[in-house]
Design a protein around this motif. Structure first.
Motif, PDB file in Angstrom:
ATOM      1  N   LYS A   1       0.861  -1.188   0.000  1.00 14.07           N
ATOM      2  CA  LYS A   1       0.000   0.000   0.000  1.00 14.07           C
ATOM      3  C   LYS A   1       0.893   1.232   0.000  1.00 14.07           C
ATOM      4  O   LYS A   1       1.910   1.264   0.690  1.00 14.07           O
ATOM      5  N   TYR A   2       0.490   2.265  -0.742  1.00 14.60           N
ATOM      6  CA  TYR A   2       1.230   3.518  -0.747  1.00 14.60           C
ATOM      7  C   TYR A   2       0.747   4.345   0.428  1.00 14.60           C
ATOM      8  O   TYR A   2      -0.445   4.591   0.578  1.00 14.60           O
ATOM      9  N   VAL A   3       1.683   4.755   1.300  1.00 16.69           N
ATOM     10  CA  VAL A   3       1.312   5.379   2.568  1.00 16.69           C
ATOM     11  C   VAL A   3       2.122   6.651   2.828  1.00 16.69           C
ATOM     12  O   VAL A   3       3.152   6.898   2.201  1.00 16.69           O
ATOM     13  N   THR A   4       1.635   7.429   3.799  1.00 21.54           N
ATOM     14  CA  THR A   4       2.353   8.598   4.291  1.00 21.54           C
ATOM     15  C   THR A   4       2.288   8.610   5.808  1.00 21.54           C
ATOM     16  O   THR A   4       1.325   8.097   6.401  1.00 21.54           O
ATOM     17  N   TYR A   5       3.326   9.181   6.415  1.00 21.19           N
ATOM     18  CA  TYR A   5       3.350   9.325   7.864  1.00 21.19           C
ATOM     19  C   TYR A   5       4.192  10.542   8.208  1.00 21.19           C
ATOM     20  O   TYR A   5       5.254  10.765   7.627  1.00 21.19           O
ATOM     21  N   THR A   6       3.706  11.317   9.160  1.00 20.23           N
ATOM     22  CA  THR A   6       4.468  12.444   9.693  1.00 20.23           C
ATOM     23  C   THR A   6       4.693  12.194  11.176  1.00 20.23           C
ATOM     24  O   THR A   6       3.740  11.928  11.914  1.00 20.23           O
ATOM     25  N   GLY A   7       5.952  12.244  11.580  1.00 20.45           N
ATOM     26  CA  GLY A   7       6.265  12.020  12.979  1.00 20.45           C
ATOM     27  C   GLY A   7       7.702  12.383  13.283  1.00 20.45           C
ATOM     28  O   GLY A   7       8.453  12.819  12.413  1.00 20.45           O
ATOM     29  N   VAL A   8       8.077  12.168  14.530  1.00 20.35           N
ATOM     30  CA  VAL A   8       9.415  12.485  15.008  1.00 20.35           C
ATOM     31  C   VAL A   8      10.267  11.220  14.984  1.00 20.35           C
ATOM     32  O   VAL A   8       9.839  10.165  15.453  1.00 20.35           O
ATOM     33  N   VAL A   9      11.471  11.327  14.422  1.00 19.37           N
ATOM     34  CA  VAL A   9      12.386  10.192  14.310  1.00 19.37           C
ATOM     35  C   VAL A   9      12.902   9.828  15.709  1.00 19.37           C
ATOM     36  O   VAL A   9      13.361  10.692  16.458  1.00 19.37           O
ATOM     37  N   ASN A  10      12.824   8.520  16.050  1.00 20.68           N
ATOM     38  CA  ASN A  10      13.232   8.041  17.375  1.00 20.68           C
ATOM     39  C   ASN A  10      14.731   7.952  17.574  1.00 20.68           C
ATOM     40  O   ASN A  10      15.230   8.125  18.676  1.00 20.68           O
TER      41      ASN A  10
END
Length: 168
Positions: free
Chosen positions: A99-108
């Motif tokens: 599935k083609y997806v997107t995510y926005t978050g902070v790198v751990n």
């Protein structure tokens, strides 16, 4: 049926050191490890239908490049990865198309560049030389890419990255 030999004609739409995504009329699927094809190649792939971490893949592939340098277009509206998306992915029975997806978050961290999604899930980006996340620990990043399996033991979604944008 698993282990059945199949032939697929499609376009290489994502690539990392561990494999590729091939897109054809039926959808997006994983091409097993280190197939000899590049981003934008139109290919015919002969391989065994198999699975990799809950995802449909062609294993033991034989790849014949038909043309190179084709334009790669990505879906305008990728699926947003959130806890509900990951819970559904984790609970799915059988193998899934990528599935083609997107995510926005902070790198751990700076070693694996993982992202936490809520209290339970993680995203592990698989990168290529075109899309490397470096020195990004604590930075907000938006990624797009294709799902590349789900590791149930660690509740981790693997994603082959096609785009990285750093927040200002």
């Amino acid at each position: 049926a698993k282990n059945a030999w199949v032939a697929v004609k499609g376009l290489v739409t994502a690539k990392c050191s561990d494999g590729s995504i091939i897109t054809d009329a039926a959808g997006d699927f994983i091409l097993g490890y280190k197939a000899e094809a590049n981003l934008g190649d139109e290919v015919i792939v002969y391989g065994k239908r198999g699975a990799y971490n809950k995802s449909y893949q062609l294993a033991s592939p034989v790849v014949k490049v038909q043309s190179t340098g084709n334009e790669v277009k990505y879906p305008a509206q990728p699926s947003v990865v959130d806890e509900a998306f990951l819970a559904e992915f984790a609970a799915a029975k059988g193998d899934q198309l990528a599935k083609y997806v997107t995510y926005t978050g902070v790198v751990n961290d700076d070693k694996y560049n993982t992202f936490s999604v809520g209290e339970t899930y993680k995203i592990s980006p698989y990168t290529s030389s075109d899309f490397i996340i470096k020195n990004a620990k604590g930075k907000k990043v938006t990624i797009e890419g294709y799902t590349y399996g789900y590791a149930s033991k660690s509740n981790q979604l693997n994603v082959i990255i096609t785009s990285v944008k750093y927040a200002e």
